[in-house]
Scaffold this motif. Structure first.
Motif, PDB file in Angstrom:
ATOM      1  N   SER A 366      80.806 -28.894  95.066  1.00 54.69           N
ATOM      2  CA  SER A 366      80.492 -29.381  93.723  1.00 54.69           C
ATOM      3  C   SER A 366      81.442 -28.785  92.691  1.00 54.69           C
ATOM      4  O   SER A 366      81.914 -29.483  91.778  1.00 54.69           O
ATOM      5  N   ALA A 367      81.739 -27.501  92.830  1.00 55.54           N
ATOM      6  CA  ALA A 367      82.643 -26.843  91.888  1.00 55.54           C
ATOM      7  C   ALA A 367      84.044 -27.446  91.953  1.00 55.54           C
ATOM      8  O   ALA A 367      84.700 -27.635  90.930  1.00 55.54           O
ATOM      9  N   LEU A 368      84.497 -27.768  93.156  1.00 51.33           N
ATOM     10  CA  LEU A 368      85.807 -28.411  93.299  1.00 51.33           C
ATOM     11  C   LEU A 368      85.795 -29.806  92.687  1.00 51.33           C
ATOM     12  O   LEU A 368      86.733 -30.200  91.977  1.00 51.33           O
ATOM     13  N   THR A 369      84.747 -30.550  92.961  1.00 55.62           N
ATOM     14  CA  THR A 369      84.648 -31.926  92.455  1.00 55.62           C
ATOM     15  C   THR A 369      84.535 -31.965  90.936  1.00 55.62           C
ATOM     16  O   THR A 369      85.147 -32.822  90.277  1.00 55.62           O
ATOM     17  N   GLU A 370      83.772 -31.038  90.380  1.00 54.40           N
ATOM     18  CA  GLU A 370      83.504 -31.039  88.939  1.00 54.40           C
ATOM     19  C   GLU A 370      84.470 -30.154  88.143  1.00 54.40           C
ATOM     20  O   GLU A 370      84.229 -29.875  86.975  1.00 54.40           O
ATOM     21  N   ARG A 371      85.546 -29.730  88.784  1.00 49.83           N
ATOM     22  CA  ARG A 371      86.585 -28.941  88.115  1.00 49.83           C
ATOM     23  C   ARG A 371      86.019 -27.644  87.528  1.00 49.83           C
ATOM     24  O   ARG A 371      86.363 -27.248  86.412  1.00 49.83           O
ATOM     25  N   ARG A 372      85.169 -26.973  88.282  1.00 51.33           N
ATOM     26  CA  ARG A 372      84.627 -25.697  87.824  1.00 51.33           C
ATOM     27  C   ARG A 372      85.292 -24.514  88.528  1.00 51.33           C
ATOM     28  O   ARG A 372      84.821 -23.387  88.433  1.00 51.33           O
ATOM     29  N   VAL A 373      86.372 -24.771  89.268  1.00 56.28           N
ATOM     30  CA  VAL A 373      87.183 -23.694  89.840  1.00 56.28           C
ATOM     31  C   VAL A 373      88.212 -23.285  88.796  1.00 56.28           C
ATOM     32  O   VAL A 373      88.961 -24.126  88.285  1.00 56.28           O
ATOM     33  N   GLU A 374      88.240 -22.019  88.460  1.00 58.67           N
ATOM     34  CA  GLU A 374      89.097 -21.520  87.385  1.00 58.67           C
ATOM     35  C   GLU A 374      89.907 -20.323  87.870  1.00 58.67           C
ATOM     36  O   GLU A 374      89.703 -19.821  88.981  1.00 58.67           O
ATOM     37  N   LEU A 375      90.822 -19.876  86.993  1.00 55.69           N
ATOM     38  CA  LEU A 375      91.630 -18.699  87.296  1.00 55.69           C
ATOM     39  C   LEU A 375      91.371 -17.606  86.270  1.00 55.69           C
ATOM     40  O   LEU A 375      91.106 -17.878  85.100  1.00 55.69           O
ATOM     41  N   ALA A 376      91.453 -16.374  86.744  1.00 57.98           N
ATOM     42  CA  ALA A 376      91.517 -15.216  85.855  1.00 57.98           C
ATOM     43  C   ALA A 376      92.807 -14.483  86.192  1.00 57.98           C
ATOM     44  O   ALA A 376      93.225 -14.450  87.358  1.00 57.98           O
ATOM     45  N   PHE A 377      93.463 -13.915  85.186  1.00 59.20           N
ATOM     46  CA  PHE A 377      94.778 -13.317  85.370  1.00 59.20           C
ATOM     47  C   PHE A 377      94.717 -11.809  85.105  1.00 59.20           C
ATOM     48  O   PHE A 377      94.312 -11.387  84.017  1.00 59.20           O
ATOM     49  N   LEU A 419      86.333 -24.563 103.999  1.00 59.68           N
ATOM     50  CA  LEU A 419      86.615 -24.968 102.621  1.00 59.68           C
ATOM     51  C   LEU A 419      87.627 -24.077 101.930  1.00 59.68           C
ATOM     52  O   LEU A 419      88.057 -24.380 100.817  1.00 59.68           O
ATOM     53  N   VAL A 420      87.999 -22.971 102.572  1.00 60.54           N
ATOM     54  CA  VAL A 420      88.857 -22.008 101.886  1.00 60.54           C
ATOM     55  C   VAL A 420      90.238 -22.594 101.602  1.00 60.54           C
ATOM     56  O   VAL A 420      90.869 -22.263 100.593  1.00 60.54           O
ATOM     57  N   CYS A 421      90.709 -23.484 102.469  1.00 60.35           N
ATOM     58  CA  CYS A 421      92.021 -24.108 102.222  1.00 60.35           C
ATOM     59  C   CYS A 421      91.981 -24.976 100.964  1.00 60.35           C
ATOM     60  O   CYS A 421      92.960 -25.037 100.209  1.00 60.35           O
ATOM     61  N   LEU A 422      90.839 -25.651 100.744  1.00 59.89           N
ATOM     62  CA  LEU A 422      90.708 -26.465  99.533  1.00 59.89           C
ATOM     63  C   LEU A 422      90.686 -25.587  98.290  1.00 59.89           C
ATOM     64  O   LEU A 422      91.278 -25.927  97.258  1.00 59.89           O
ATOM     65  N   LEU A 423      90.001 -24.440  98.374  1.00 56.96           N
ATOM     66  CA  LEU A 423      89.990 -23.514  97.244  1.00 56.96           C
ATOM     67  C   LEU A 423      91.398 -22.985  96.962  1.00 56.96           C
ATOM     68  O   LEU A 423      91.833 -22.920  95.813  1.00 56.96           O
ATOM     69  N   ASP A 424      92.109 -22.590  98.024  1.00 54.85           N
ATOM     70  CA  ASP A 424      93.471 -22.084  97.847  1.00 54.85           C
ATOM     71  C   ASP A 424      94.382 -23.150  97.237  1.00 54.85           C
ATOM     72  O   ASP A 424      95.244 -22.852  96.394  1.00 54.85           O
ATOM     73  N   GLN A 425      94.197 -24.398  97.690  1.00 55.84           N
ATOM     74  CA  GLN A 425      95.018 -25.481  97.147  1.00 55.84           C
ATOM     75  C   GLN A 425      94.754 -25.668  95.658  1.00 55.84           C
ATOM     76  O   GLN A 425      95.684 -25.846  94.867  1.00 55.84           O
ATOM     77  N   ARG A 426      93.483 -25.585  95.256  1.00 58.26           N
ATOM     78  CA  ARG A 426      93.151 -25.742  93.836  1.00 58.26           C
ATOM     79  C   ARG A 426      93.696 -24.580  93.014  1.00 58.26           C
ATOM     80  O   ARG A 426      94.206 -24.777  91.904  1.00 58.26           O
ATOM     81  N   VAL A 427      93.595 -23.364  93.550  1.00 58.04           N
ATOM     82  CA  VAL A 427      94.151 -22.196  92.856  1.00 58.04           C
ATOM     83  C   VAL A 427      95.656 -22.365  92.660  1.00 58.04           C
ATOM     84  O   VAL A 427      96.190 -22.077  91.580  1.00 58.04           O
ATOM     85  N   MET A 428      96.352 -22.846  93.695  1.00 58.79           N
ATOM     86  CA  MET A 428      97.796 -23.044  93.572  1.00 58.79           C
ATOM     87  C   MET A 428      98.108 -24.101  92.516  1.00 58.79           C
ATOM     88  O   MET A 428      99.039 -23.935  91.707  1.00 58.79           O
ATOM     89  N   GLU A 429      97.342 -25.195  92.494  1.00 57.00           N
ATOM     90  CA  GLU A 429      97.561 -26.241  91.486  1.00 57.00           C
ATOM     91  C   GLU A 429      97.399 -25.677  90.075  1.00 57.00           C
ATOM     92  O   GLU A 429      98.214 -25.943  89.183  1.00 57.00           O
ATOM     93  N   LEU A 430      96.337 -24.902  89.869  1.00 58.74           N
ATOM     94  CA  LEU A 430      96.095 -24.327  88.539  1.00 58.74           C
ATOM     95  C   LEU A 430      97.189 -23.341  88.161  1.00 58.74           C
ATOM     96  O   LEU A 430      97.615 -23.283  86.996  1.00 58.74           O
ATOM     97  N   ALA A 431      97.645 -22.545  89.136  1.00 58.82           N
ATOM     98  CA  ALA A 431      98.708 -21.576  88.853  1.00 58.82           C
ATOM     99  C   ALA A 431     100.007 -22.274  88.466  1.00 58.82           C
ATOM    100  O   ALA A 431     100.692 -21.862  87.519  1.00 58.82           O
ATOM    101  N   LEU A 432     100.340 -23.368  89.170  1.00 58.32           N
ATOM    102  CA  LEU A 432     101.567 -24.102  88.848  1.00 58.32           C
ATOM    103  C   LEU A 432     101.461 -24.763  87.479  1.00 58.32           C
ATOM    104  O   LEU A 432     102.444 -24.798  86.716  1.00 58.32           O
ATOM    105  N   GLU A 433     100.292 -25.280  87.154  1.00 62.08           N
ATOM    106  CA  GLU A 433     100.108 -25.871  85.820  1.00 62.08           C
ATOM    107  C   GLU A 433     100.354 -24.830  84.731  1.00 62.08           C
ATOM    108  O   GLU A 433     101.000 -25.106  83.715  1.00 62.08           O
TER     109      GLU A 433
END
Length: 602
Positions: A366-377, A419-433
C-alpha cells in the motif's frame, strides 16, 4: 652450490611470489654451533652489506637439501631471530620440532605435500607458521614467520631441494588474529556474534546427528527494552544488555554456547537437552535474571526476560529453520502476560506469524502504491573540515495516519515476502530525482542482499542513470559484507557494472565479520564504512580502538576512503581524525532529515 647462484635463486623465489625487490646476499653457511664470527668484508660488486639490510627488515635466506635434510642459513640468522635460532637449527626435522602447535601449516607440508609438479622451473610456495625457542630455555613468545620459497624436484619427480626467504611477521599475524577474533565476537557483550552462532548451530546439528542425542536452541529477549532506553537512556540500556550476556553465560555449562542474535536477543545452545530439560533450564535462567537488578551508568535497573525454545534436530535440520522456529516461540512468549517461556510446536505460532507478516506485507504494498515511501538524509562530513561531503539516503515508510513505520519492523518481512527489491527500486528513484533537482548534492543508497543478487538490477540501474544525465558521478551504492559472502562473483560483477556507469561503490558494515583481506583487495570498492558497533565505544574501549585502527590501516593500505559511522561525540571524532579517517557520520554531525542539510560539497 655457488654463492651467486644461491642469491639468484632467492631472488627468483621472491619474484615468483610477488616480492620483486632485490635480495642482496654475500654468503650462505651451514648452521654453526654458536653465533658466527664477524663475516669477511663484502665485495663492492654485490652492493650494500646484507648483514645490515636483512636483519633490519627481519629476513634471512636458507637452502634445504631434502635428501640429507640439511638446512643452510644466511649469515644473519642469529641477528634476525635471536634466541629462537639457538640450539639445533640446521636440520629439517629439528626445525620442524620448533614449529609452534598454534601453526596451521608448515614448510614441510607446503613442500612435501604439494600437489604441484616441477616442470623444470621449480614450484613456488608461501606459508605462515610460528617458531618457538629451544625447550631448555623455557617458555617464550612465538615468533611468527612468512616462509616464501621454491622447491625443485629430483629425478623421481619428488622434492629434492628448496630455497627461500623467511621473514618475521609477528606483528602482522597478531593484528590479523585480533581482527579475526573481533570478527567472531560481539563487541558490546563479548559473546559470539550472529555469524558465529550460525556456525555453532551447524556444529550442534552435526554432532546431534552422530550421537542421536537432541539439543535445545533458546532465544532470550530483554523485556520492554524500548521503555528502558526511553527511561534511563541508551547507555544504560546497553549496560543491561551487556550485563544480561554475562549473567546468561555464567549460568550455562561449558559445553553450551551463547551469542548475540540481534539487538536485545541472545541465542543459547544447550547440548544433550530434551524438552523437559529445556523447560527447566529456561525457567532457571528467567528466575536468575529477575532475581537481581543490573548495575548501569544510571544506577541499578531491574530487567526481565522472555524465552522461546526449540529442540533440534527434531524440529529442524537447518540452522535457519531452527532459529526461525525459536523466533516464533519467542513471539508467543512476548505476547501479553502469558508464560515467559514457550517451547515451539509445529502449529504454535505459525498461523499467527503468517497473519502478522501478511499484514505488514500489505502495508508495504500500500505504501508503494500510494507513494508513502520517503527518504531521510543523514549528512556525512569531511573529518578535517566538518563540511558536508555527501548524504546517506535512508528509507522511511509513512503510515496512513501520518506516523512513520520502523524500517527494522518492515525490512525483515519485506525480504521474506520478496518486496525488498521494490523498496530498493523506489529508494533509488527518489534519490535520483533529488540528485537531478539539486546539482550539488551527492547521495549514497543502500542495496539489500536480494537486490544485489538480482541479475536484472544492473540493467535497471543503467537505464535509470541514462534517464537522468549528470547524476552518476554523484551517486554511491552501498553493499553490505553479507552480500559479498552470499555470492562473491555476482557482487564483483555488480561493482564492475557500477564502475562502468561512473557510480562509486561503498562496502557497508565493514568489520562485521565476513570479508577476507583477499576479497576486499580483489573487489574495486571506493569507500568502506566501518560498522558503527565498533566505533561508538572507541573512546573507552582499548579493544575497540585496536580493532578500528586495524580496519583503518587495512583500508588505507588498499587506498580505500573510510567512513566511520555512529560518531556521537567530539572525543570519538577527534580520535578518528587523528587516525586519518576521511569521513564521519553520526548524531554528532546531524540526524536524518527529510531534506539534505546544506549544500553537499565535492
Amino acid at each position: 652450490m655457488q654463492l651467486r647462484h644461491i642469491a639468484n635463486r632467492a631472488q627468483e623465489t621472491r619474484v615468483a611470489s610477488g616480492h620483486s625487490s632485490p635480495l642482496p646476499l654475500t654468503s650462505l653457511s651451514s648452521l654453526p654451533a654458536a653465533p658466527p664470527p664477524a663475516p669477511a668484508p663484502i665485495p663492492p660488486l654485490l652492493g650494500p652489506d646484507p648483514r645490515l639490510i636483512l636483519p633490519s627488515i627481519g629476513e634471512v635466506v636458507y637452502e634445504w637439501d631434502i635428501g640429507t635434510d640439511r638446512l643452510t642459513w644466511g649469515p644473519n640468522l642469529f641477528e634476525t631471530f635471536g634466541e629462537v635460532a639457538q640450539g639445533e637449527f640446521g636440520m629439517g626435522y629439528a626445525y620442524g620440532e620448533r614449529v609452534s602447535r598454534e601453526s596451521v601449516a608448515t614448510r614441510y607440508g607446503a613442500v612435501m605435500q604439494s600437489a604441484e609438479t616441477d616442470a623444470g622451473q621449480g614450484v613456488p610456495f608461501q606459508v605462515v607458521y610460528g617458531l618457538t625457542r629451544p625447550r631448555e630455555l623455557g617458555p617464550g613468545p612465538v615468533v611468527w614467520v612468512e616462509d616464501t620459497g621454491r622447491w625443485f624436484a629430483g629425478d623421481d619427480g619428488r622434492p629434492a631441494h628448496a630455497h627461500g626467504v623467511v621473514r618475521i611477521v609477528t606483528e602482522r599475524h597478531e593484528a590479523e588474529r585480533k581482527l579475526a577474533l573481533g570478527a567472531q565476537i560481539d563487541p558490546l557483550t563479548g559473546v559470539l556474534n550472529r555469524a558465529q552462532l550460525a556456525e555453532q548451530l551447524a556444529r550442534f546439528l552435526a554432532a546431534s546427528e552422530r550421537s542421536r542425542k537432541p539439543f535445545a536452541a533458546l532465544l532470550v529477549a530483554v523485556e520492554n527494552l524500548f521503555a528502558l532506553n526511553r527511561t534511563y537512556g541508551y547507555d544504560a540500556g546497553d549496560d543491561v544488555i551487556a550485563g544480561l550476556a554475562r549473567r546468561l553465560r555464567e549460568n550455562i555449562r561449558a559445553c553450551d554456547a551463547i551469542g548475540r542474535y540481534a539487538g536485545n536477543k541472545f541465542a543459547i545452545l544447550l547440548e544433550n537437552c530434551g524438552t523437559e530439560e529445556m523447560q527447566a533450564a529456561s525457567q532457571r535462567l528467567i528466575d536468575t535474571v529477575g532475581l537481581t537488578a543490573f548495575e548501569t551508568s544510571a544506577g541499578p535497573i531491574p530487567a526481565m526476560i522472555r524465552v522461546g525454545g526449540v529442540i533440534g534436530p527434531r524440529e529442524g535440520r537447518d540452522p535457519q529453520v531452527l532459529f526461525q522456529h525459536a523466533e516464533e516461540a519467542l513471539d508467543v512468549a512476548r505476547q501479553g502476560a502469558g508464560k515467559r517461556f514457550v517451547a515451539y510446536t509445529a502449529s504454535l505460532a505459525r498461523e499467527d506469524a503468517r497473519l502478522r507478516a501478511l499484514q505488514v506485507a500489505d502495508s508495504i504494498v500500500s505504501a508503494l502504491t500510494e507513494r508513502r515511501v520517503e527518504l531521510a538524509f543523514q549528512p556525512i562530513v569531511h573529518a578535517r573540515s566538518g563540511a558536508i561531503a555527501f548524504h546517506e539516503a535512508l528509507l522511511r515508510v509513512r503510515l496512513p495516519d501520518g506516523t512513520a513505520a520502523s524500517p527494522g519492523a518492515l525490512l525483515p518481512v519485506a525480504e521474506k515476502a520478496g518486496l525488498v527489491c521494490l523498496l530498493d527500486q523506489r529508494v533509488m528513484e527518489l534519490a535520483l530525482e533529488r540528485l537531478v533537482a539539486e546539482p550539488e548534492l551527492r547521495v549514497s543508497v543502500n542495496c539489500a542482499l536480494h537486490t544485489v543478487l538480482d541479475p536484472e538490477w544492473p540493467d535497471r540501474l543503467a537505464a535509470a542513470v541514462a534517464a537522468n544525465p549528470g547524476v552518476a558521478d554523484r551517486l554511491i551504492v552501498e553493499i553490505t559484507e553479507t552480500a559479498m559472502i552470499e555470492d562473491f562473483d555476482t557482487t564483483r560483477a555488480l561493482i564492475a557494472a557500477c564502475k562502468r556507469l561512473g557510480v562509486k561503490v561503498a562496502m557497508d558494515d565493514f568489520g562485521a565479520g565476513h570479508t577476507s583481506f583477499r576479497n576486499l583487495r580483489d573487489l574495486a570498492f571506493d569507500i568502506v564504512k566501518i560498522d558503527g558497533a565498533f566505533i561508538r565505544n572507541i573512546a573507552t574501549s582499548e579493544d575497540d580502538r585496536f580493532f578500528v585502527r586495524t580496519l583503518i590501516d587495512l583500508a588505507s593500505h588498499l587506498s580505500l576512503k573510510v567512513v566511520a559511522e555512529w560518531v556521537e561525540d567530539e572525543a570519538t571524532a577527534q580520535i578518528l581524525r587523528d587516525w586519518g579517517v576521511e569521513y564521519l557520520q553520526g548524531a554528532h554531525f546531524g540526524s536524518a532529515a527529510a531534506r539534505p542539510a546544506g549544500a553537499a560539497l565535492r
